[in-house]
Design a protein around this motif. Structure first.
Motif, PDB file in Angstrom:
ATOM      1  N   GLY A 279      33.650 -23.532 -33.993  1.00 31.34           N
ATOM      2  CA  GLY A 279      34.631 -24.459 -34.541  1.00 31.34           C
ATOM      3  C   GLY A 279      35.782 -24.810 -33.630  1.00 31.34           C
ATOM      4  N   THR A 280      35.715 -24.415 -32.378  1.00 34.85           N
ATOM      5  CA  THR A 280      36.765 -24.748 -31.432  1.00 34.85           C
ATOM      6  C   THR A 280      36.171 -24.767 -30.029  1.00 34.85           C
ATOM      7  OG1 THR A 280      39.015 -24.224 -30.695  1.00 34.85           O
ATOM      8  CG2 THR A 280      37.519 -22.380 -31.040  1.00 34.85           C
ATOM      9  N   SER A 281      36.856 -25.441 -29.116  1.00 39.81           N
ATOM     10  CA  SER A 281      36.388 -25.489 -27.736  1.00 39.81           C
ATOM     11  C   SER A 281      37.432 -24.898 -26.805  1.00 39.81           C
ATOM     12  CB  SER A 281      36.123 -26.947 -27.322  1.00 39.81           C
ATOM     13  OG  SER A 281      35.091 -27.504 -28.083  1.00 39.81           O
ATOM     14  N   ASN A 282      36.956 -24.285 -25.739  1.00 39.72           N
ATOM     15  CA  ASN A 282      37.828 -23.709 -24.717  1.00 39.72           C
ATOM     16  C   ASN A 282      38.910 -22.804 -25.305  1.00 39.72           C
ATOM     17  OD1 ASN A 282      38.556 -23.290 -22.026  1.00 39.72           O
ATOM     18  ND2 ASN A 282      40.159 -24.834 -22.135  1.00 39.72           N
ATOM     19  N   PRO A 283      38.537 -21.893 -26.156  1.00 39.71           N
ATOM     20  CA  PRO A 283      39.560 -21.000 -26.723  1.00 39.71           C
ATOM     21  C   PRO A 283      39.985 -19.949 -25.708  1.00 39.71           C
ATOM     22  CG  PRO A 283      37.405 -20.272 -27.420  1.00 39.71           C
ATOM     23  CD  PRO A 283      37.190 -21.541 -26.624  1.00 39.71           C
ATOM     24  N   ASN A 284      41.167 -19.380 -25.920  1.00 41.07           N
ATOM     25  CA  ASN A 284      41.534 -18.149 -25.233  1.00 41.07           C
ATOM     26  C   ASN A 284      40.870 -17.005 -25.992  1.00 41.07           C
ATOM     27  OD1 ASN A 284      43.193 -19.610 -23.514  1.00 41.07           O
ATOM     28  ND2 ASN A 284      45.023 -19.213 -24.707  1.00 41.07           N
ATOM     29  N   LEU A 285      40.275 -16.085 -25.252  1.00 34.91           N
ATOM     30  CA  LEU A 285      39.548 -14.987 -25.882  1.00 34.91           C
ATOM     31  C   LEU A 285      40.146 -13.654 -25.452  1.00 34.91           C
ATOM     32  CD1 LEU A 285      35.928 -16.359 -25.352  1.00 34.91           C
ATOM     33  CD2 LEU A 285      37.188 -16.253 -27.503  1.00 34.91           C
ATOM     34  N   TYR A 286      40.123 -12.698 -26.361  1.00 37.51           N
ATOM     35  CA  TYR A 286      40.788 -11.408 -26.131  1.00 37.51           C
ATOM     36  C   TYR A 286      39.907 -10.257 -26.629  1.00 37.51           C
ATOM     37  CZ  TYR A 286      44.817 -14.574 -26.074  1.00 37.51           C
ATOM     38  OH  TYR A 286      45.676 -15.616 -25.812  1.00 37.51           O
ATOM     39  N   TRP A 287      39.974  -9.139 -25.897  1.00 39.48           N
ATOM     40  CA  TRP A 287      39.436  -7.865 -26.377  1.00 39.48           C
ATOM     41  C   TRP A 287      40.585  -6.869 -26.456  1.00 39.48           C
ATOM     42  CZ3 TRP A 287      35.167  -6.817 -28.793  1.00 39.48           C
ATOM     43  CH2 TRP A 287      33.993  -7.534 -28.521  1.00 39.48           C
ATOM     44  N   TYR A 288      40.688  -6.207 -27.625  1.00 40.65           N
ATOM     45  CA  TYR A 288      41.686  -5.166 -27.841  1.00 40.65           C
ATOM     46  C   TYR A 288      40.981  -3.874 -28.232  1.00 40.65           C
ATOM     47  CZ  TYR A 288      45.217  -8.854 -28.164  1.00 40.65           C
ATOM     48  OH  TYR A 288      46.045  -9.914 -27.909  1.00 40.65           O
ATOM     49  N   ARG A 289      41.651  -2.758 -27.945  1.00 43.55           N
ATOM     50  CA  ARG A 289      41.196  -1.466 -28.437  1.00 43.55           C
ATOM     51  C   ARG A 289      42.313  -0.832 -29.248  1.00 43.55           C
ATOM     52  NH1 ARG A 289      38.952   2.350 -24.110  1.00 43.55           N
ATOM     53  NH2 ARG A 289      41.114   2.361 -23.386  1.00 43.55           N
ATOM     54  N   GLN A 290      41.905  -0.251 -30.354  1.00 41.82           N
ATOM     55  CA  GLN A 290      42.850   0.428 -31.228  1.00 41.82           C
ATOM     56  C   GLN A 290      42.373   1.860 -31.395  1.00 41.82           C
ATOM     57  OE1 GLN A 290      43.107  -1.228 -35.183  1.00 41.82           O
ATOM     58  NE2 GLN A 290      45.211  -0.556 -35.427  1.00 41.82           N
ATOM     59  N   ALA A 291      43.050   2.803 -30.750  1.00 42.12           N
ATOM     60  CA  ALA A 291      42.718   4.207 -30.916  1.00 42.12           C
ATOM     61  C   ALA A 291      43.304   4.691 -32.236  1.00 42.12           C
ATOM     62  CB  ALA A 291      43.257   5.017 -29.746  1.00 42.12           C
ATOM     63  N   ALA A 292      42.792   5.786 -32.744  1.00 44.65           N
ATOM     64  CA  ALA A 292      43.202   6.300 -34.053  1.00 44.65           C
ATOM     65  C   ALA A 292      44.718   6.469 -34.128  1.00 44.65           C
ATOM     66  CB  ALA A 292      42.515   7.636 -34.335  1.00 44.65           C
ATOM     67  N   GLY A 293      45.336   5.807 -35.121  1.00 39.09           N
ATOM     68  CA  GLY A 293      46.768   5.952 -35.328  1.00 39.09           C
ATOM     69  C   GLY A 293      47.638   5.305 -34.273  1.00 39.09           C
ATOM     70  N   ARG A 294      47.040   4.448 -33.449  1.00 38.77           N
ATOM     71  CA  ARG A 294      47.821   3.822 -32.380  1.00 38.77           C
ATOM     72  C   ARG A 294      47.750   2.304 -32.482  1.00 38.77           C
ATOM     73  NH1 ARG A 294      46.420   6.925 -26.892  1.00 38.77           N
ATOM     74  NH2 ARG A 294      48.260   5.766 -26.248  1.00 38.77           N
ATOM     75  N   GLY A 295      48.547   1.662 -31.708  1.00 39.48           N
ATOM     76  CA  GLY A 295      48.612   0.205 -31.760  1.00 39.48           C
ATOM     77  C   GLY A 295      47.457  -0.469 -31.065  1.00 39.48           C
ATOM     78  N   LEU A 296      47.591  -1.763 -30.884  1.00 34.03           N
ATOM     79  CA  LEU A 296      46.554  -2.576 -30.259  1.00 34.03           C
ATOM     80  C   LEU A 296      46.811  -2.676 -28.762  1.00 34.03           C
ATOM     81  CD1 LEU A 296      46.502  -5.318 -32.952  1.00 34.03           C
ATOM     82  CD2 LEU A 296      44.512  -4.011 -32.288  1.00 34.03           C
ATOM     83  N   GLN A 297      45.867  -2.215 -27.993  1.00 33.62           N
ATOM     84  CA  GLN A 297      45.987  -2.274 -26.541  1.00 33.62           C
ATOM     85  C   GLN A 297      45.142  -3.430 -26.031  1.00 33.62           C
ATOM     86  OE1 GLN A 297      44.014   0.874 -24.358  1.00 33.62           O
ATOM     87  NE2 GLN A 297      45.501   0.739 -22.673  1.00 33.62           N
TER      88      GLN A 297
END
Lengths: 111, 112
Positions: free
Chosen positions: A27-45
């Motif tokens: 549904g969109t073209s040329n998006p910015n794409l991201y990968w995050y990791r969330q360890a237990a009880g921690r924020g989004l890295q």
């Protein structure tokens, strides 16, 4: 409408095995794409982000890599998993002038 | 480099009481700011966003946030908390180089 698909939802892998997590956007073209990791009880890295095909920016040195073989496909990989790679992985995309939309995540357990 | 700080790791609030979650950002220009909510084991849902204009923004589920440039803050508020608001809340800034950076999150516990 814009949608994002991320799979698998859960994954249990032995130490030293390879990894491939896939994320696709519709549904969109040329998006910015991201990968995050969330360890237990921690924020989004933030792990990787991409502004176009073949363009990958890495935020932290680690055992993972990312690729963007097509405009709306983003892949997170590892050649040999470590115990410390366990966590909750989230893919996200951002169209121009809009907020980021997230996938439902992949819970990876390395045993 | 841009960054986001959420000073409170945990907040406990009684049902019906007001809630305020703090967010401070570091970014040289006018940022795009967001608040997301995450239920256990789920992805993130956007609560509200600030791009420009009115510094008080309204979001879903009765939440609002105020952008204060002088304090580099974007605090989230809700006048009366419901038990279903128990979740983890993340503040985020979209800045230079197309990076979307999140704070460490604040986990909200609602007491009956």
């Amino acid at each position: 409408s814009q949608t994002i698909h991320q799979w698998p939802a859960t994954l249990v892998q032995p130490v030293g095995s390879p990894l491939s997590l896939e994320c696709t956007v519709e549904g969109t073209s040329n998006p910015n794409l991201y990968w995050y990791r969330q360890a237990a009880g921690r924020g989004l890295q933030l792990l990787f982000y991409s502004v176009g095909i073949g363009q990958i920016s890495s935020e932290v040195p680690q055992n993972l890599s990312a690729s963007r073989p097509q405009d709306r496909q983003f892949i997170l990989s590892s050649k040999k998993l470590l115990l410390s790679d366990s966590g909750f992985y989230l893919c996200a995309f951002r169209g121009i002038g809009t907020e980021a939309f997230f996938g439902q995540g992949t819970r990876l357990t390395v045993v | 480099a841009q960054s986001v700080t959420q000073p409170d790791i945990h907040i406990t609030v009684s049902e019906g009481a007001s809630l305020e979650l703090r967010c401070n950002y570091s970014y040289g220009a006018t940022p795009y700011l967001f608040w997301y909510v995450q239920s256990p084991g789920q992805g993130l849902q956007l609560l509200l966003k600030y791009f420009s204009g009115d510094t008080l923004v309204q979001g879903i589920k009765g939440f609002e946030a105020e952008f204060k440039r002088s304090q580099s803050s974007f605090n989230l508020r809700k006048p009366s908390v419901h038990w279903s608001d128990a979740a983890e809340y993340f503040c985020a800034v979209y800045g230079a180089g197309n990076k979307l950076t999140f704070g460490g999150g604040t986990r909200v516990l609602v007491k009956p």
